[in-house]
Design a protein around this motif. Structure first.
Motif, PDB file in Angstrom:
ATOM      1  N   PHE A   4       0.828  -1.213   0.000  1.00  0.00           N
ATOM      2  CA  PHE A   4       0.000   0.000   0.000  1.00  0.00           C
ATOM      3  C   PHE A   4       0.858   1.257   0.000  1.00  0.00           C
ATOM      4  O   PHE A   4       0.615   2.194  -0.771  1.00  0.00           O
ATOM      5  N   GLU A   5       1.863   1.312   0.873  1.00  0.00           N
ATOM      6  CA  GLU A   5       2.714   2.500   0.945  1.00  0.00           C
ATOM      7  C   GLU A   5       3.510   2.701  -0.341  1.00  0.00           C
ATOM      8  O   GLU A   5       3.722   3.830  -0.775  1.00  0.00           O
ATOM      9  N   ALA A   6       3.952   1.612  -0.960  1.00  0.00           N
ATOM     10  CA  ALA A   6       4.676   1.723  -2.232  1.00  0.00           C
ATOM     11  C   ALA A   6       3.777   2.341  -3.301  1.00  0.00           C
ATOM     12  O   ALA A   6       4.193   3.260  -4.027  1.00  0.00           O
ATOM     13  N   VAL A  62       1.964   6.881  -6.617  1.00  0.00           N
ATOM     14  CA  VAL A  62       0.879   7.764  -7.056  1.00  0.00           C
ATOM     15  C   VAL A  62       1.260   9.222  -6.811  1.00  0.00           C
ATOM     16  O   VAL A  62       0.949  10.105  -7.620  1.00  0.00           O
ATOM     17  N   GLU A  63       1.959   9.469  -5.711  1.00  0.00           N
ATOM     18  CA  GLU A  63       2.418  10.817  -5.387  1.00  0.00           C
ATOM     19  C   GLU A  63       3.694  11.187  -6.149  1.00  0.00           C
ATOM     20  O   GLU A  63       4.293  12.228  -5.898  1.00  0.00           O
ATOM     21  N   ARG A  64       4.126  10.324  -7.056  1.00  0.00           N
ATOM     22  CA  ARG A  64       5.333  10.511  -7.871  1.00  0.00           C
ATOM     23  C   ARG A  64       6.605  10.627  -7.023  1.00  0.00           C
ATOM     24  O   ARG A  64       7.527  11.337  -7.374  1.00  0.00           O
ATOM     25  N   ARG A  65       6.606   9.923  -5.920  1.00  0.00           N
ATOM     26  CA  ARG A  65       7.786   9.890  -5.043  1.00  0.00           C
ATOM     27  C   ARG A  65       8.491   8.550  -5.258  1.00  0.00           C
ATOM     28  O   ARG A  65       8.579   7.710  -4.388  1.00  0.00           O
ATOM     29  N   ARG A  66       8.981   8.383  -6.487  1.00  0.00           N
ATOM     30  CA  ARG A  66       9.562   7.103  -6.915  1.00  0.00           C
ATOM     31  C   ARG A  66      10.785   6.717  -6.092  1.00  0.00           C
ATOM     32  O   ARG A  66      10.964   5.546  -5.772  1.00  0.00           O
ATOM     33  N   ALA A  67      11.640   7.670  -5.782  1.00  0.00           N
ATOM     34  CA  ALA A  67      12.864   7.359  -5.025  1.00  0.00           C
ATOM     35  C   ALA A  67      12.507   6.831  -3.634  1.00  0.00           C
ATOM     36  O   ALA A  67      13.116   5.871  -3.156  1.00  0.00           O
ATOM     37  N   GLN A  68      11.507   7.442  -2.988  1.00  0.00           N
ATOM     38  CA  GLN A  68      11.101   6.963  -1.669  1.00  0.00           C
ATOM     39  C   GLN A  68      10.447   5.588  -1.764  1.00  0.00           C
ATOM     40  O   GLN A  68      10.664   4.733  -0.911  1.00  0.00           O
ATOM     41  N   ALA A  69       9.657   5.354  -2.813  1.00  0.00           N
ATOM     42  CA  ALA A  69       9.040   4.035  -3.008  1.00  0.00           C
ATOM     43  C   ALA A  69      10.123   2.975  -3.212  1.00  0.00           C
ATOM     44  O   ALA A  69      10.082   1.906  -2.589  1.00  0.00           O
ATOM     45  N   ALA A  70      11.094   3.272  -4.045  1.00  0.00           N
ATOM     46  CA  ALA A  70      12.184   2.320  -4.292  1.00  0.00           C
ATOM     47  C   ALA A  70      12.998   2.086  -3.021  1.00  0.00           C
ATOM     48  O   ALA A  70      13.382   0.947  -2.714  1.00  0.00           O
ATOM     49  N   THR A  71      13.246   3.151  -2.271  1.00  0.00           N
ATOM     50  CA  THR A  71      14.000   3.018  -1.017  1.00  0.00           C
ATOM     51  C   THR A  71      13.251   2.145  -0.025  1.00  0.00           C
ATOM     52  O   THR A  71      13.831   1.244   0.592  1.00  0.00           O
ATOM     53  N   MET A  72      11.956   2.387   0.120  1.00  0.00           N
ATOM     54  CA  MET A  72      11.161   1.597   1.058  1.00  0.00           C
ATOM     55  C   MET A  72      11.139   0.130   0.655  1.00  0.00           C
ATOM     56  O   MET A  72      11.336  -0.751   1.498  1.00  0.00           O
ATOM     57  N   LEU A  73      10.940  -0.148  -0.613  1.00  0.00           N
ATOM     58  CA  LEU A  73      10.919  -1.538  -1.069  1.00  0.00           C
ATOM     59  C   LEU A  73      12.282  -2.202  -0.860  1.00  0.00           C
ATOM     60  O   LEU A  73      12.356  -3.330  -0.369  1.00  0.00           O
TER      61      LEU A  73
END
Length: 160
Positions: free
Chosen positions: A122-124, A129-140
């Motif tokens: 969900f957070e990814a 969706v918020e276009r925060r790709r770097a944070q999504a990749a970091t979290m994953l």
């Protein structure tokens, strides 16, 4: 000898190195059944797992809420909860016998309710969706790298 007996022997026996002990515990646990009896045969195990899962889920909500109130990003709270829960799962796997009430309560219940892949997913998606790709990749990446490492460290800490 059953897988549960072998994993108990691994937990009780000494080995030449920590890495060898962790490898033995992990390989012994890989063949362990989740339950020694069918859940249908032992409703008590199912009930204790359900109570543990409820407790774990409440702990996750409280920890994520605490993190949010202390200016942590929600995705960092999810990573923290999963890493801590993974370390605890490693300790649990190395110390509790599969199929026992404690395994059902702690390993399956509390830690299953505390850690969550659904929150990671969900957070990814929310970050993407918020276009925060770097944070999504970091979290994953953090979840995929740190959680197995934390579980290994938990098992290693408990290895003879």
């Amino acid at each position: 000898m059953s897988a549960a007996d072998e994993s108990q022997d691994v937990r009780e026996g000494a080995s030449e190195s920590d890495a060898g002990s962790v490898r033995e515990v992990a390989s012994a646990r890989a063949g362990d059944p989740l339950w020694t009896k069918s859940p249908a045969e032992d409703a008590g195990l199912v009930a204790i797992a359900a109570v543990g899962a409820a407790l774990g889920a409440v702990l996750r909500v409280l920890l994520c809420d605490w993190c949010a109130r202390h200016q942590w990003r929600v995705w960092l709270a999810v990573v923290a909860v999963n890493v801590v829960g993974s370390a605890a799962a490693g300790v649990t796997a190395a110390t509790l016998q599969s199929g026992s009430f404690m395994w059902a309560a702690v390993g399956v219940g509390v830690l299953g309710g505390l850690t969550t892949m659904s929150a990671v997913a969900f957070e990814a998606v929310a970050l993407l969706v918020e276009r925060r790709r770097a944070q999504a990749a970091t979290m994953l990446a953090l979840n995929l790298l740190l959680c197995p490492f934390a579980a290994w460290m938990g098992m290693r800490a408990m290895a003879p």
